[in-house]
Design an enzyme around this catalytic site. Sequence first.
Site, PDB file in Angstrom:
ATOM      1  N   SER A 142       0.842  -1.190   0.000  1.00  0.00           N
ATOM      2  CA  SER A 142       0.000   0.000   0.000  1.00  0.00           C
ATOM      3  C   SER A 142       0.878   1.241   0.000  1.00  0.00           C
ATOM      4  O   SER A 142       2.000   1.212   0.529  1.00  0.00           O
ATOM      5  CB  SER A 142      -0.902   0.026   1.232  1.00  0.00           C
ATOM      6  OG  SER A 142      -1.623   1.247   1.317  1.00  0.00           O
ATOM      7  N   TYR A 153      -1.784  -0.068  10.331  1.00  0.00           N
ATOM      8  CA  TYR A 153      -1.839  -0.571   8.951  1.00  0.00           C
ATOM      9  C   TYR A 153      -0.627  -0.075   8.167  1.00  0.00           C
ATOM     10  O   TYR A 153      -0.001  -0.848   7.423  1.00  0.00           O
ATOM     11  CB  TYR A 153      -3.131  -0.097   8.299  1.00  0.00           C
ATOM     12  CG  TYR A 153      -3.263  -0.402   6.829  1.00  0.00           C
ATOM     13  CD1 TYR A 153      -3.488  -1.697   6.380  1.00  0.00           C
ATOM     14  CD2 TYR A 153      -3.184   0.624   5.882  1.00  0.00           C
ATOM     15  CE1 TYR A 153      -3.616  -1.971   5.026  1.00  0.00           C
ATOM     16  CE2 TYR A 153      -3.318   0.365   4.531  1.00  0.00           C
ATOM     17  CZ  TYR A 153      -3.532  -0.940   4.103  1.00  0.00           C
ATOM     18  OH  TYR A 153      -3.663  -1.198   2.764  1.00  0.00           O
TER      19      TYR A 153
END
Length: 258
Positions: A142, A153
């Site tokens: 990501s 995250y």
Amino acid sequence: MTFPGRFEGKVMVVTGGAQGIGRGVGLRAAAEGARVLLADRADFVEAVAAEATGETVGFQCDLETSQGAQDAIAAAQARFGRVDILVNNVGGAIRMRPFAEFSPEQIEAEIRRSLFPTLWGCHAVLPVMLDQGGGVIVNVSSNATRGIRRGPYSAAKGGVNALTQALAMEYGQAGIRVVATAPGGTAAPARRVPRNAEGDTAQEQTWMAEAVAQVTQSNFLKRYATLEEQIAPILFLASDEAAYITGAVLPVAGGDNG
């Protein structure tokens, strides 16, 4: 756009293959000649596999565990005899909030969701690829390694990037390429399995809106990607067209490289 025959003779395992990017990767790879195993904990993964052309199977397992990853790779070996390509696609922020607002349990859950499935997938498939003399691992990371409201995250995906580069260096001479894409915000159909099973409070929805605004404003194109715009780079990196690319983390985020 598909490229018929691009994956002819190849066996691909796609984790998180029941919905979103993983589903699209698996179905398109099958259309391009791959024999595919879609691994997911969702009970509808076999129904998704039935949508594919060619030889495609669904396999239900928990990819947040080492055993789940081992079982998925073993199932692919049992069915197809080898694993040429592994796409590690499991992950996704469960909650979005300021880092100081996460509980320790929530932080651990984010790491289990977005780092451990890639660690376990690589760990399970490498002995198979070493034994057969090569293979390709594509990790879906990501660009949120720089972003707001997703600290755990972000840390998990930073770990995916580091793992990609470390394994590429360690196993390159064994004929194994390890690469990654780093998607930005992506428009996708509503998830059949929710991101956060507990639901979001009004405050959490506000924090999420702030993260969505940041993602849109910090990329040069000022929009989310389509699913196809994420699927295509993954399949390129998985293909023989990318035979001299390893250790790379390819940003697919409209210019916001994270």
